[in-house]
Motif scaffolding. Structure first.
Motif, PDB file in Angstrom:
ATOM      1  N   ASP A  43       0.859  -1.180   0.000  1.00 15.12           N
ATOM      2  CA  ASP A  43       0.000   0.000   0.000  1.00 15.12           C
ATOM      3  C   ASP A  43       0.896   1.231   0.000  1.00 15.12           C
ATOM      4  OD1 ASP A  43      -2.407  -1.517   0.263  1.00 15.12           O
ATOM      5  OD2 ASP A  43      -1.962  -1.788   2.377  1.00 15.12           O
ATOM      6  N   ASN A  44       0.706   2.101  -0.986  1.00 13.10           N
ATOM      7  CA  ASN A  44       1.520   3.305  -1.104  1.00 13.10           C
ATOM      8  C   ASN A  44       0.631   4.524  -1.281  1.00 13.10           C
ATOM      9  OD1 ASN A  44       4.153   2.068  -1.083  1.00 13.10           O
ATOM     10  ND2 ASN A  44       3.671   1.270  -3.101  1.00 13.10           N
ATOM     11  N   GLN A  45       1.126   5.652  -0.826  1.00 20.66           N
ATOM     12  CA  GLN A  45       0.393   6.908  -0.975  1.00 20.66           C
ATOM     13  C   GLN A  45       0.850   7.620  -2.250  1.00 20.66           C
ATOM     14  OE1 GLN A  45       0.890   9.371   2.455  1.00 20.66           O
ATOM     15  NE2 GLN A  45      -0.369   8.076   3.755  1.00 20.66           N
ATOM     16  N   LYS A  51      -5.084  15.348  -4.200  1.00 19.49           N
ATOM     17  CA  LYS A  51      -5.496  14.634  -3.002  1.00 19.49           C
ATOM     18  C   LYS A  51      -4.601  13.431  -2.784  1.00 19.49           C
ATOM     19  CE  LYS A  51     -10.327  15.895  -3.418  1.00 19.49           C
ATOM     20  NZ  LYS A  51     -11.696  15.433  -3.504  1.00 19.49           N
ATOM     21  N   ILE A  52      -4.363  13.115  -1.521  1.00 20.07           N
ATOM     22  CA  ILE A  52      -3.575  11.934  -1.191  1.00 20.07           C
ATOM     23  C   ILE A  52      -4.459  10.706  -1.354  1.00 20.07           C
ATOM     24  CG2 ILE A  52      -2.370  10.699   0.639  1.00 20.07           C
ATOM     25  CD1 ILE A  52      -1.504  13.420   1.732  1.00 20.07           C
ATOM     26  N   THR A  53      -3.969   9.747  -2.120  1.00 24.49           N
ATOM     27  CA  THR A  53      -4.697   8.522  -2.406  1.00 24.49           C
ATOM     28  C   THR A  53      -3.812   7.343  -2.036  1.00 24.49           C
ATOM     29  OG1 THR A  53      -5.780   9.596  -4.264  1.00 24.49           O
ATOM     30  CG2 THR A  53      -5.830   7.203  -4.238  1.00 24.49           C
ATOM     31  N   ILE A  54      -4.403   6.317  -1.465  1.00 22.96           N
ATOM     32  CA  ILE A  54      -3.666   5.084  -1.166  1.00 22.96           C
ATOM     33  C   ILE A  54      -4.020   4.061  -2.226  1.00 22.96           C
ATOM     34  CG2 ILE A  54      -3.357   3.190   0.457  1.00 22.96           C
ATOM     35  CD1 ILE A  54      -3.902   5.207   2.684  1.00 22.96           C
ATOM     36  N   LYS A  55      -3.000   3.506  -2.865  1.00 25.19           N
ATOM     37  CA  LYS A  55      -3.202   2.475  -3.877  1.00 25.19           C
ATOM     38  C   LYS A  55      -2.577   1.177  -3.390  1.00 25.19           C
ATOM     39  CE  LYS A  55      -3.584   5.201  -8.038  1.00 25.19           C
ATOM     40  NZ  LYS A  55      -3.162   5.334  -9.417  1.00 25.19           N
ATOM     41  N   THR A  56      -3.293   0.107  -3.627  1.00 26.37           N
ATOM     42  CA  THR A  56      -2.798  -1.221  -3.274  1.00 26.37           C
ATOM     43  C   THR A  56      -2.350  -1.920  -4.541  1.00 26.37           C
ATOM     44  OG1 THR A  56      -4.323  -1.345  -1.408  1.00 26.37           O
ATOM     45  CG2 THR A  56      -3.392  -3.412  -2.185  1.00 26.37           C
ATOM     46  N   ARG A  57      -1.141  -2.388  -4.526  1.00 30.14           N
ATOM     47  CA  ARG A  57      -0.582  -3.138  -5.649  1.00 30.14           C
ATOM     48  C   ARG A  57      -0.168  -4.516  -5.160  1.00 30.14           C
ATOM     49  NH1 ARG A  57       2.862   1.372  -9.004  1.00 30.14           N
ATOM     50  NH2 ARG A  57       1.030   2.553  -9.637  1.00 30.14           N
ATOM     51  N   TYR A  58      -0.194  -5.456  -6.076  1.00 32.25           N
ATOM     52  CA  TYR A  58       0.158  -6.836  -5.759  1.00 32.25           C
ATOM     53  C   TYR A  58       1.267  -7.302  -6.691  1.00 32.25           C
ATOM     54  CZ  TYR A  58      -4.490  -6.660  -3.667  1.00 32.25           C
ATOM     55  OH  TYR A  58      -5.594  -6.288  -2.935  1.00 32.25           O
ATOM     56  N   LYS A  59       2.084  -8.230  -6.212  1.00 27.91           N
ATOM     57  CA  LYS A  59       3.075  -8.862  -7.067  1.00 27.91           C
ATOM     58  C   LYS A  59       2.411 -10.049  -7.753  1.00 27.91           C
ATOM     59  CE  LYS A  59       6.969  -7.759  -4.090  1.00 27.91           C
ATOM     60  NZ  LYS A  59       7.991  -8.310  -3.176  1.00 27.91           N
ATOM     61  N   PHE A  60       2.499 -10.084  -9.078  1.00 27.10           N
ATOM     62  CA  PHE A  60       1.958 -11.192  -9.849  1.00 27.10           C
ATOM     63  C   PHE A  60       3.128 -11.946 -10.464  1.00 27.10           C
ATOM     64  CE2 PHE A  60       0.274 -12.957 -13.879  1.00 27.10           C
ATOM     65  CZ  PHE A  60      -0.683 -13.813 -13.342  1.00 27.10           C
TER      66      PHE A  60
END
Length: 110
Positions: A43-45, A51-60
């Motif tokens: 999870d990174n900002q 606006k500050i947004t948090i995005k979730t990324r996954y390793k595939f």
């Protein structure tokens, strides 16, 4: 135990563009059956539109190296979009890693 034992059947969908007779862009998808595994998340900002947004990324992880940014992966009923470049992990050419993020309400892809 190798990472291949964790792979699940999934589908890579690559968008292709064409122009119809009225000059509108039509997106269709070329599907390819692949195998892969979604690993850990991060999870990174980010700042989007001020606006500050948090995005979730996954390793595939996959042994299919033809995945580029913008491709979609349908994995266990959920759709993910490739958001980076494929990396040849450990430089052994038997599996790679790419970051994906979950997308929802993408009716044309599924």
């Amino acid at each position: 135990m190798s990472i291949n034992s964790y792979y699940k059947d999934c589908v890579k969908k690559r968008p292709t563009h064409s122009i119809n007779t009225s000059g509108r862009d039509i997106i269709s998808y070329v599907s390819t059956d692949i195998q892969g595994y979604i690993g850990s998340q991060s999870d990174n900002q980010y700042i989007e539109a001020g606006k500050i947004t948090i995005k979730t990324r996954y390793k595939f992880f996959t042994n299919h190296f033809d995945i580029i940014e913008g491709d979609y992966i349908v994995y266990l009923g959920s759709t993910y979009e490739a958001v980076g470049d494929m990396k040849n992990t450990a430089n052994l050419n038997h599996h790679g890693r790419i970051y994906v993020q979950k997308v929802e309400n993408v009716k044309q892809v599924i």
